[in-house]
Design a protein around this motif. Structure first.
Motif, PDB file in Angstrom:
ATOM      1  N   GLU A  77       1.451   5.015  -0.634  1.00  0.00           N
ATOM      2  CA  GLU A  77       1.276   7.077  -0.805  1.00  0.00           C
ATOM      3  C   GLU A  77       1.999   7.807  -1.040  1.00  0.00           C
ATOM      4  O   GLU A  77       3.767   7.681  -0.975  1.00  0.00           O
ATOM      5  CB  GLU A  77       0.823   7.003   0.798  1.00  0.00           C
ATOM      6  CG  GLU A  77      -0.732   6.297   1.148  1.00  0.00           C
ATOM      7  CD  GLU A  77      -1.161   7.172   2.737  1.00  0.00           C
ATOM      8  OE1 GLU A  77      -0.066   7.882   2.992  1.00  0.00           O
ATOM      9  OE2 GLU A  77      -1.934   6.570   2.995  1.00  0.00           O
TER      10      GLU A  77
ATOM     11  N   ARG B  75      -2.006   7.561  -3.885  1.00  0.00           N
ATOM     12  CA  ARG B  75      -3.544   6.415  -3.182  1.00  0.00           C
ATOM     13  C   ARG B  75      -2.765   5.287  -4.193  1.00  0.00           C
ATOM     14  O   ARG B  75      -3.765   5.150  -5.315  1.00  0.00           O
ATOM     15  CB  ARG B  75      -3.563   5.753  -2.281  1.00  0.00           C
ATOM     16  CG  ARG B  75      -3.793   7.365  -0.947  1.00  0.00           C
ATOM     17  CD  ARG B  75      -4.657   7.047   0.053  1.00  0.00           C
ATOM     18  NE  ARG B  75      -4.583   7.623   1.111  1.00  0.00           N
ATOM     19  CZ  ARG B  75      -4.998   8.765   0.821  1.00  0.00           C
ATOM     20  NH1 ARG B  75      -5.866   9.350   0.187  1.00  0.00           N
ATOM     21  NH2 ARG B  75      -5.159   9.756   2.142  1.00  0.00           N
ATOM     22  N   CYS B  76      -2.254   4.079  -3.940  1.00  0.00           N
ATOM     23  CA  CYS B  76      -2.233   2.542  -5.162  1.00  0.00           C
ATOM     24  C   CYS B  76      -1.943   1.387  -3.969  1.00  0.00           C
ATOM     25  O   CYS B  76      -1.291   1.567  -3.345  1.00  0.00           O
ATOM     26  CB  CYS B  76      -1.050   3.077  -6.079  1.00  0.00           C
ATOM     27  SG  CYS B  76       0.571   2.852  -5.931  1.00  0.00           S
TER      28      CYS B  76
ATOM     29  N   LYS C 182       1.167  -1.366  -0.103  1.00  0.00           N
ATOM     30  CA  LYS C 182       0.489  -0.036   0.309  1.00  0.00           C
ATOM     31  C   LYS C 182       0.779   1.483   0.055  1.00  0.00           C
ATOM     32  O   LYS C 182       1.546   1.330   0.825  1.00  0.00           O
ATOM     33  CB  LYS C 182      -0.609   0.008   1.549  1.00  0.00           C
ATOM     34  CG  LYS C 182      -2.003   1.388   1.362  1.00  0.00           C
ATOM     35  CD  LYS C 182      -2.444   0.639   2.402  1.00  0.00           C
ATOM     36  CE  LYS C 182      -3.875   2.264   2.865  1.00  0.00           C
ATOM     37  NZ  LYS C 182      -4.895   2.066   3.537  1.00  0.00           N
TER      38      LYS C 182
END
Length: 346
Positions: free
Chosen positions: A269, A288-289, A267
């Motif tokens: 950012e 975010r990805c 996760k």
């Protein structure tokens, strides 16, 4: 011998591959060598299991002896279970002498004081590991021997490996018994799971072969080699590139085999960068990805990317440092049957 014990022994024998039944019964040690000689291991497994039950009836086997056979099976086929890693903590750094008898007594007393119908079985192994099998019951039902919890504890370490039963409600009680018996004060799940118990041990005990990347790009130097034929130059370039890839892969992953993990998620950012005149974002919020990786053997798959020509060398440290991140409580999950989780990269 109780009928439920006889049926449980029969089913346990049926799980064992035919060519390993004799070996496991010898490890069990409950039947004498003379009794084992009377068994015909070349007949149908159902007939073998019936004969084993008859011999166990002669020896008046109880559920504790049957549970030991189940531990032996799960120790050999430990990858059939899903294991979670727990970390225990003390208030101080003092080291205490470990007494196995005292550990067993405290563990059983803590469980049985909270739940009457529970079966606890211990087994020691040569790698200084204590295997604990817990079959859970209810106030009105006998323990279910077919859905036990397994605990693997290495004394003098703060790590515990747990393969829980379907009854999740018993997990807090199991954790309480562990910290009481081992004289710790707190326990928490590391969010590190997988089918390969040995790989999980390699990660938390930091005993697998790995290196830290020390690669720094070097500026290209002008060639001072005399002109050669085109074929020979291509051969030398290919050999040099292979040696470079092998060196960088060794710096990132080490020499030995990698721990077996099946699934990992990042996760991430980061701030979205754009030209001021574009005005893409009204608010300065992070971008975010979620990046997912899955493979039957994730780390070996990542290690093979560069030699296969599917990635540039060196591979990103975000990928080569997965075991180190996992050891620091970042989340790595096995793909089968688990909710979507992530571990966060700094």
């Amino acid at each position: 011998m109780d009928e439920t014990v006889a049926e449980y022994i029969r089913r346990t024998v049926l799980k064992i591959p035919r060519d390993e039944i004799k070996m496991m019964l010898q490890k069990w040690g409950f039947l004498s060598e003379a009794q084992l000689q009377t068994l015909n291991f070349h007949q149908l497994k159902d007939n073998i299991s019936q004969e084993v039950v008859q011999l166990c009836e002669e020896n008046s086997a109880d559920i504790k002896q049957a549970a030991v056979l189940d531990i032996i099976y799960n120790h050999i086929y430990q990858n059939k279970r899903m294991w979670s890693v727990y970390h225990m903590r003390k208030t101080g750094e003092e080291l205490e002498y470990f007494d196995l008898t005292d550990f067993r007594k405290k563990f059983k007393r803590r469980l049985q004081s909270a739940l009457k119908n529970v079966t606890v079985t211990f087994q020691e192994y040569e790698d200084n590991a204590i295997w604990i099998r817990v079959a859970w019951g209810t106030p009105h039902r006998q323990p279910n021997q077919y859905k036990p919890s397994y605990v693997v504890y290495h004394p003098q370490t703060p790590y515990v490996f747990v393969s829980a039963s379907v009854l999740k409600s018993n997990l807090p009680l199991l954790c309480q018994a562990l910290i009481v018996a081992s004289n710790y004060h707190d326990i928490r799940e590391m969010e590190l799971r997988g089918h390969s118990l040995n790989s999980l041990k390699d990660i938390v005990f930091n005993r697998y072969s790995h290196n830290f990347q020390t690669y720094c790009p070097k500026p290209q130097q002008a060639s001072t080699v005399e002109p050669e034929s085109a074929d020979l130059r291509i051969i030398n370039e290919n050999r040099g590139e292979k040696e470079r890839i092998q060196r960088l892969n060794q710096e990132g992953f080490g020499d030995g085999p990698q721990p077996i993990l099946q699934f990992a998620q990042y996760k991430l950012e980061t701030m979205f960068k754009s030209r001021p005149e574009m005005d893409v974002l009204d608010k300065k919020e992070p971008f975010r990805c979620l990046v997912k990786f899955s493979s039957p053997h994730l780390l070996e798959s990542l290690k093979s990317l560069v030699p296969a020509g599917m990635a540039d060398a060196p591979l990103s440290p975000l990928l080569t440092c997965i075991p180190q991140k996992a050891r620091n409580y970042f989340r790595i999950r096995d793909k089968k049957g688990l909710p979507p989780e992530s571990f966060v990269s700094p």
